[in-house]
Design an enzyme around this catalytic site. Sequence first.
Site, PDB file in Angstrom:
ATOM      1  N   ALA A  31      38.557  33.779  42.378  1.00 16.71           N
ATOM      2  CA  ALA A  31      37.300  33.596  43.104  1.00 16.71           C
ATOM      3  C   ALA A  31      37.549  33.101  44.523  1.00 16.71           C
ATOM      4  CB  ALA A  31      36.394  32.630  42.349  1.00 16.71           C
ATOM      5  N   GLY A  34      38.447  36.169  46.266  1.00 10.98           N
ATOM      6  CA  GLY A  34      37.298  37.066  46.254  1.00 10.98           C
ATOM      7  C   GLY A  34      36.208  36.640  47.213  1.00 10.98           C
ATOM      8  N   ASP A  35      35.978  35.336  47.328  1.00  7.68           N
ATOM      9  CA  ASP A  35      34.994  34.824  48.280  1.00  7.68           C
ATOM     10  C   ASP A  35      35.361  35.249  49.695  1.00  7.68           C
ATOM     11  OD1 ASP A  35      32.826  33.056  49.252  1.00  7.68           O
ATOM     12  OD2 ASP A  35      34.482  31.806  49.959  1.00  7.68           O
ATOM     13  N   CYS A  36      36.629  35.147  50.009  1.00  2.79           N
ATOM     14  CA  CYS A  36      37.106  35.488  51.348  1.00  2.79           C
ATOM     15  C   CYS A  36      36.986  36.990  51.630  1.00  2.79           C
ATOM     16  CB  CYS A  36      38.548  35.023  51.507  1.00  2.79           C
ATOM     17  SG  CYS A  36      39.213  35.366  53.140  1.00  2.79           S
TER      18      CYS A  36
END
Length: 146
Positions: A31, A34-36
């Site tokens: 995550a 993935g956020d980035c």
Amino acid sequence: MEESMNLLAQIKREFGLGEVDLRTYSPLTLAFVGDCIYDLIIRTVVVERHNASPNRLHKEKSRLAKAQTQALMGEAIQGFLTPQEQAVYRRGRNAKSYTTAKNATIGDYRKATGLEALYGYLYLDGRMDRLMELLKLSLQELDIHL
């Protein structure tokens, strides 16, 4: 114009990184990445589509990066995920995080974390085509226009 090298491959080459079994990464690590990558994709689309002030660009990006929107996006694509992708999403959603978003419910925050884990997994697996497909699909399912 010649197609540029895949970002992940270039990062691995430039920094001498080897292959890693993605199953060894915690869902919160997935995550984190993935956020980035989600943020980078959304910022790129917003900047390319709108010649606007940084404040307007930030507001447009923030509308899509908040946990509530990401939770809806994650729910919208559930029927399109493979069993493996569903498992990654579930691991991210069920991960015990010690932080929460300031303006989101715990449920939305967990669903958003599941979506980010899935995007991090797809990115680190070199499956940007699938990541883009799911991202576009979620926007279409929610009738979100950038």
